[in-house]
Design an enzyme around this catalytic site. Structure first.
Site, PDB file in Angstrom:
ATOM      1  N   ILE A  32       0.703  -1.129  -0.353  1.00 47.80           N
ATOM      2  CA  ILE A  32      -0.141  -0.133   0.079  1.00 47.80           C
ATOM      3  C   ILE A  32       1.151   1.110   0.171  1.00 47.80           C
ATOM      4  O   ILE A  32       1.063   2.085  -0.752  1.00 47.80           O
ATOM      5  CB  ILE A  32      -0.996  -0.164   1.112  1.00 47.80           C
ATOM      6  CG1 ILE A  32      -2.120  -0.965   0.981  1.00 47.80           C
ATOM      7  CG2 ILE A  32      -1.828   1.557   0.783  1.00 47.80           C
ATOM      8  CD1 ILE A  32      -2.650  -1.308   2.572  1.00 47.80           C
TER       9      ILE A  32
ATOM     10  N   GLU B  99     -11.699  -0.452  17.992  1.00 46.53           N
ATOM     11  CA  GLU B  99     -12.831  -1.021  16.952  1.00 46.53           C
ATOM     12  C   GLU B  99     -14.406  -1.765  17.484  1.00 46.53           C
ATOM     13  O   GLU B  99     -14.219  -2.968  17.949  1.00 46.53           O
ATOM     14  CB  GLU B  99     -11.989  -1.057  15.654  1.00 46.53           C
ATOM     15  CG  GLU B  99     -11.347   0.272  15.011  1.00 46.53           C
ATOM     16  CD  GLU B  99     -10.948  -0.491  14.200  1.00 46.53           C
ATOM     17  OE1 GLU B  99     -10.985  -1.276  12.692  1.00 46.53           O
ATOM     18  OE2 GLU B  99      -9.555   0.488  13.408  1.00 46.53           O
TER      19      GLU B  99
ATOM     20  N   HIS C 253     -13.201   2.699   9.208  1.00 48.48           N
ATOM     21  CA  HIS C 253     -11.770   2.170   8.907  1.00 48.48           C
ATOM     22  C   HIS C 253     -12.961   1.231   7.309  1.00 48.48           C
ATOM     23  O   HIS C 253     -13.227   0.409   7.216  1.00 48.48           O
ATOM     24  CB  HIS C 253     -12.542   0.718   9.498  1.00 48.48           C
ATOM     25  CG  HIS C 253     -11.417  -0.421   9.395  1.00 48.48           C
ATOM     26  ND1 HIS C 253     -10.842  -1.141  10.543  1.00 48.48           N
ATOM     27  CD2 HIS C 253     -10.454  -0.510   8.290  1.00 48.48           C
ATOM     28  CE1 HIS C 253      -9.895  -1.688   9.614  1.00 48.48           C
ATOM     29  NE2 HIS C 253      -9.708  -1.522   8.435  1.00 48.48           N
ATOM     30  N   LEU C 254     -12.300   2.441   6.668  1.00 50.44           N
ATOM     31  CA  LEU C 254     -13.741   2.430   4.937  1.00 50.44           C
ATOM     32  C   LEU C 254     -12.178   1.999   3.829  1.00 50.44           C
ATOM     33  O   LEU C 254     -12.703   1.494   3.122  1.00 50.44           O
ATOM     34  CB  LEU C 254     -13.891   3.555   4.805  1.00 50.44           C
ATOM     35  CG  LEU C 254     -15.379   3.576   6.020  1.00 50.44           C
ATOM     36  CD1 LEU C 254     -16.017   5.459   5.358  1.00 50.44           C
ATOM     37  CD2 LEU C 254     -16.617   2.932   5.300  1.00 50.44           C
TER      38      LEU C 254
ATOM     39  N   ALA D 105     -11.202  -0.478   3.666  1.00 48.55           N
ATOM     40  CA  ALA D 105     -11.107  -1.313   1.584  1.00 48.55           C
ATOM     41  C   ALA D 105     -12.596  -1.466   1.791  1.00 48.55           C
ATOM     42  O   ALA D 105     -13.164  -2.262   1.191  1.00 48.55           O
ATOM     43  CB  ALA D 105     -10.451  -3.162   2.962  1.00 48.55           C
TER      44      ALA D 105
HETATM   45  N1  LIG Z   1      -7.700   0.901   6.453  1.00 52.87           N
HETATM   46  C1  LIG Z   1      -8.253  -0.351   6.296  1.00 52.87           C
HETATM   47  O1  LIG Z   1      -9.129  -0.393   5.511  1.00 52.87           O
HETATM   48  C2  LIG Z   1      -6.984  -1.355   5.329  1.00 52.87           C
HETATM   49  C3  LIG Z   1      -5.594  -1.413   6.579  1.00 52.87           C
HETATM   50  N2  LIG Z   1      -4.433  -2.457   5.780  1.00 52.87           N
HETATM   51  C4  LIG Z   1      -3.673  -2.233   6.337  1.00 52.87           C
HETATM   52  O2  LIG Z   1      -2.477  -1.581   5.564  1.00 52.87           O
HETATM   53  C5  LIG Z   1      -1.701  -2.012   6.728  1.00 52.87           C
HETATM   54  C6  LIG Z   1      -0.504  -1.988   5.059  1.00 52.87           C
HETATM   55  O3  LIG Z   1      -0.221  -2.984   4.349  1.00 52.87           O
HETATM   56  P1  LIG Z   1       0.218  -3.940   2.929  1.00 52.87           P
HETATM   57  O4  LIG Z   1       1.024  -2.686   2.335  1.00 52.87           O
HETATM   58  O5  LIG Z   1      -0.673  -4.675   2.761  1.00 52.87           O
HETATM   59  O6  LIG Z   1       1.155  -4.533   3.736  1.00 52.87           O
HETATM   60  P2  LIG Z   1       3.020  -4.566   3.808  1.00 52.87           P
HETATM   61  O7  LIG Z   1       3.063  -6.341   4.519  1.00 52.87           O
HETATM   62  O8  LIG Z   1       2.582  -4.898   2.178  1.00 52.87           O
HETATM   63  O9  LIG Z   1       3.828  -3.195   3.295  1.00 52.87           O
HETATM   64  C7  LIG Z   1       4.232  -3.592   5.034  1.00 52.87           C
HETATM   65  C8  LIG Z   1       5.537  -2.417   4.957  1.00 52.87           C
HETATM   66  O10 LIG Z   1       5.452  -2.575   6.426  1.00 52.87           O
HETATM   67  C9  LIG Z   1       7.367  -2.816   6.088  1.00 52.87           C
HETATM   68  N3  LIG Z   1       7.500  -2.667   7.599  1.00 52.87           N
HETATM   69  C10 LIG Z   1       7.004  -4.341   8.757  1.00 52.87           C
HETATM   70  N4  LIG Z   1       7.454  -4.707   9.952  1.00 52.87           N
HETATM   71  C11 LIG Z   1       8.153  -2.964  10.306  1.00 52.87           C
HETATM   72  C12 LIG Z   1       8.594  -1.811  11.347  1.00 52.87           C
HETATM   73  N5  LIG Z   1       8.707  -2.994  12.095  1.00 52.87           N
HETATM   74  N6  LIG Z   1       9.007  -1.064  11.089  1.00 52.87           N
HETATM   75  C13 LIG Z   1       9.167  -0.169   9.155  1.00 52.87           C
HETATM   76  N7  LIG Z   1       8.847  -0.717   8.896  1.00 52.87           N
HETATM   77  C14 LIG Z   1       8.363  -2.405   9.117  1.00 52.87           C
HETATM   78  C15 LIG Z   1       7.755  -3.631   5.561  1.00 52.87           C
HETATM   79  O11 LIG Z   1       8.568  -4.447   5.197  1.00 52.87           O
HETATM   80  C16 LIG Z   1       6.569  -3.634   4.412  1.00 52.87           C
HETATM   81  O12 LIG Z   1       7.718  -3.274   3.646  1.00 52.87           O
HETATM   82  C17 LIG Z   1      -1.472  -3.460   7.632  1.00 52.87           C
HETATM   83  O13 LIG Z   1      -1.579  -2.526   8.430  1.00 52.87           O
HETATM   84  C18 LIG Z   1      -3.062  -3.472   6.597  1.00 52.87           C
HETATM   85  O14 LIG Z   1      -3.371  -4.405   7.480  1.00 52.87           O
HETATM   86  C19 LIG Z   1      -4.855  -2.497   4.062  1.00 52.87           C
HETATM   87  C20 LIG Z   1      -5.770  -2.763   3.745  1.00 52.87           C
HETATM   88  C21 LIG Z   1      -6.925  -1.822   4.437  1.00 52.87           C
HETATM   89  O1  LIG Z   2      -7.588  -5.862   4.732  1.00 51.83           O
HETATM   90  C1  LIG Z   2      -7.165  -4.732   5.920  1.00 51.83           C
HETATM   91  O2  LIG Z   2      -6.302  -4.763   6.520  1.00 51.83           O
HETATM   92  C2  LIG Z   2      -8.553  -4.264   6.536  1.00 51.83           C
HETATM   93  O3  LIG Z   2      -7.829  -3.042   7.207  1.00 51.83           O
HETATM   94  C3  LIG Z   2      -9.624  -3.866   5.275  1.00 51.83           C
HETATM   95  O4  LIG Z   2     -10.092  -4.555   7.085  1.00 51.83           O
HETATM   96  P1  LIG Z   2     -11.811  -5.269   6.684  1.00 51.83           P
HETATM   97  O5  LIG Z   2     -11.885  -6.388   5.918  1.00 51.83           O
HETATM   98  O6  LIG Z   2     -12.767  -3.352   5.820  1.00 51.83           O
HETATM   99  O7  LIG Z   2     -12.650  -4.792   8.416  1.00 51.83           O
END
Ligand SMILES: NC(=O)C1=CN([C@@H]2O[C@H](COP(=O)(O)OP(=O)(O)OC[C@H]3O[C@@H](n4cnc5c(N)ncnc54)[C@H](O)[C@@H]3O)[C@@H](O)[C@H]2O)C=CC1
Ligand SMILES: O=C(O)C(=O)COP(=O)(O)O
Length: 529
Positions: free
Chosen positions: A152, A261, A279-280, A282
């Site tokens: 992301i 949450e 938490h929107l 996704a």
């Molecule tokens: N708000 C929402 O609805 C959504 C939230 N998320 C959240 O977004 C976040 C990122 O997701 P992705 O990009 O898919 O994950 P990802 O695993 O692809 O990227 C995470 C990055 O953080 C780095 N990282 C891991 N531990 C670390 C640390 N201790 N210090 C510094 N860097 C570190 C990794 O090297 C990696 O490059 C996750 O927490 C996920 O749950 C994801 C989808 C939707």
């Molecule tokens: O995929 C993630 O990490 C999200 O945060 C999305 O959460 P949700 O599926 O919308 O409850």
């Protein structure tokens, strides 16, 4: 036949349900409500969740038949992957399903925070035409600090490029060259915090990242900084953020996620500088369709006993078609090995020789381990917990591969050293156009037998009359011999009889045979489940 039960504990897209189809009994529950979730888990084979269901050790223990937990999204912080692994339960997520949506939501919050969009909108709808109060800032020329330049974080970086910002990031696990390719400079956390006009968080929630942006860090930021969090609540300490905004040390925040949450009463919501969404990240039709269909496909594969590419707690990579037939073979060899050894080996080599060795065959090692422990532990052994069982028992496992296989096109060997130094080995192959499973070697003796449900191996001193005695004793107990092979090292040396029989040989009959022929060892193997 009863259908496997899939419990859908949160909203799943219609497309996802359609992929599950009619082969499963699909049940629904409210995963956020423990009093509904725990009893509903009693007889389910698969569980599908999003972020609101806590799949902790208690939930896993409440689901004795559970084979797979599927997270229709990215973050697995609500799933106790370790507890699932111990229980042999596969955990899968949909790692790319919602990343575009999360990145777009980040952009929305960055812009909304920069221009006070939400606050001005609320005021106007309240009948207030206020222009100077909602004067914002441009992105152009600003420094944006990305914490976590993963999937992301990278999409956010790409999308921010056209705004004319300078991009810096903190991600110690990413090679700086990869960041540079994207026009992002990797820096230390301290430097990012000190230089950024916008800080956007894209880290997983973990012990290391929880509270990463706390009181100390918020004393080091520029007072003009705006902090965006679309990753996980708690990575930015909410109390510290509140105080920093109140004291004018942080200009604003855009928050999609919260430490606890659902969250409807955070003190942060009282601050005009904070724009927040529930938490929107996704929550788009596209992301939900992708997440739903991806996890439904994974659940189908998992329940069919197939390898699942998105499994997070199964070692090994994608399984080539050529390798798949080797899995039941390796599992069977593992079971025969344990029966021959009569104990768990201290050192175990899984050897894969021949054409298939050109592929990634790590899964063959898993299948062999699954077989090795199948009759050793009470709990079900799966690809998930087999390596863990080996580790717990101090078994040193090695995968040996070679393209060289002189006798067979492909051959798999499970070879082990026991505590007293004895060596045990069993090799097998898939023979002919019908790919019939054959055992082709046991403890160094070459043979060719089809492993049926009941096998027996007898090692003894080579001499005449033994086959007759064995046949006679089995006949006396009504046990029919399906096939028999005798192999020996040298004439008058050590010999091995391999038998397949139509019914299990009771222990006392095996003991009688061993004693009457003065066998060095006699091992029976029952392969039925
Ligand atoms: N708000 C929402 O609805 C959504 C939230 N998320 C959240 O977004 C976040 C990122 O997701 P992705 O990009 O898919 O994950 P990802 O695993 O692809 O990227 C995470 C990055 O953080 C780095 N990282 C891991 N531990 C670390 C640390 N201790 N210090 C510094 N860097 C570190 C990794 O090297 C990696 O490059 C996750 O927490 C996920 O749950 C994801 C989808 C939707
Ligand atoms: O995929 C993630 O990490 C999200 O945060 C999305 O959460 P949700 O599926 O919308 O409850």
């Amino acid at each position: 036949m009863t259908k496997p039960v899939v419990l859908v504990a949160e909203e799943l897209s219609e497309a996802g349900l359609a992929v599950l189809g009619a082969d499963f009994e699909v049940r629904h529950t409210d995963g956020a409500d423990r009093s509904q979730l725990l009893p509903a888990l009693a007889d389910v084979d698969a569980l599908i969740v999003r972020s609101a269901t806590q799949v902790d050790a208690e939930a896993i223990a409440a689901a004795p038949k559970l084979r797979v937990v599927a997270r229709a999204g990215v973050g697995l912080d609500n799933v106790d992957v370790e507890a699932a692994t111990k229980a042999g339960v596969m955990v899968v997520n949909a790692p790319t399903s919602n990343i575009t949506s999360a990145a777009e939501q980040t952009l929305a919050l960055i812009l909304a925070s920069a221009r006070n969009t939400a606050q001005a909108h609320a005021a106007l709808k309240n009948g207030e035409w206020k222009r100077s109060k909602y004067t914002g800032v441009e992105l152009d020329g600003k420094v944006v600090g990305i914490l976590g330049l993963g999937k992301i974080g990278q999409l956010v970086a790409q999308r921010l490029q056209p705004f004319g910002v300078e991009l810096i990031a903190y991600d110690p696990y990413l090679p700086p060259a990869r960041a540079a390719q994207m026009g992002v400079k990797l820096l230390s956390l301290e430097e990012v915090i000190r230089q950024a006009d916008f800080i956007t968080v894209h880290l997983p929630k973990s012990k290391e990242t929880l509270g990463l942006i706390g009181d100390k860090e918020l004393h080091e930021v520029k007072p003009s900084v705006r902090i965006i969090n679309v990753a996980r609540g708690g990575i930015v300490d909410e109390g510290a953020l509140y105080t920093a905004i109140k004291e004018g040390r942080v200009a604003g925040a855009g928050l999609d996620v919260f430490a606890k949450e659902p969250c409807t009463d955070s003190p942060l919501f009282e601050l005009d500088q904070v724009v927040a969404t529930p938490h929107l990240g996704a929550s788009t039709h596209e992301a939900q369709e992708k997440a739903g269909t991806q996890v439904a496909r994974s659940v189908k594969l998992a329940l069919a006993g197939e390898f699942v590419p998105d499994a997070v707690n199964v070692q090994g990579g994608a399984v080539a078609e050529e390798v798949k037939p080797g899995l039941p073979l390796a599992e069977k060899l593992g079971r025969v090995f344990t029966a021959l050894a009569g104990e768990v080996a201290t050192k175990l080599d899984v050897e894969v020789r021949g054409e298939i060795a050109a592929h990634d065959v790590r899964v063959i090692e898993l299948a062999a381990l699954k077989g090795v422990f199948n009759d050793v532990v009470e709990d079900s052994v799966t690809y998930v917990n087999a390596p863990l069982l080996a580790k717990e028992r101090g078994v040193n496992v090695e995968l040996v591969t070679s393209s060289d296989s002189p006798l067979w096109r492909n051959v798999v060997t499970v070879r082990g050293v026991l505590a007293d130094g004895r060596q045990v080995s069993v090799s097998g192959t898939l023979s002919g156009p019908r790919q019939i499973t054959k055992i082709v070697e046991v403890n160094g003796y070459e043979m060719e037998i089809e492993p049926t449900e009941h096998l027996c191996f007898l090692t003894y001193a080579d001499r005449p009359g033994i086959v007759g005695v064995v046949g006679h004793l089995l006949g006396e107990h009504g046990i029919n011999i399906a096939s028999m092979q005798v192999a020996r090292d040298v004439k008058g040396g050590k010999a091995l009889i391999a038998l397949t029989v139509d019914s299990a040989i009771p222990a006392e009959v095996a003991e009688q045979i061993v004693s009457e022929i003065g066998a060095e060892s006699g091992r029976t193997v029952d392969l039925e489940d």
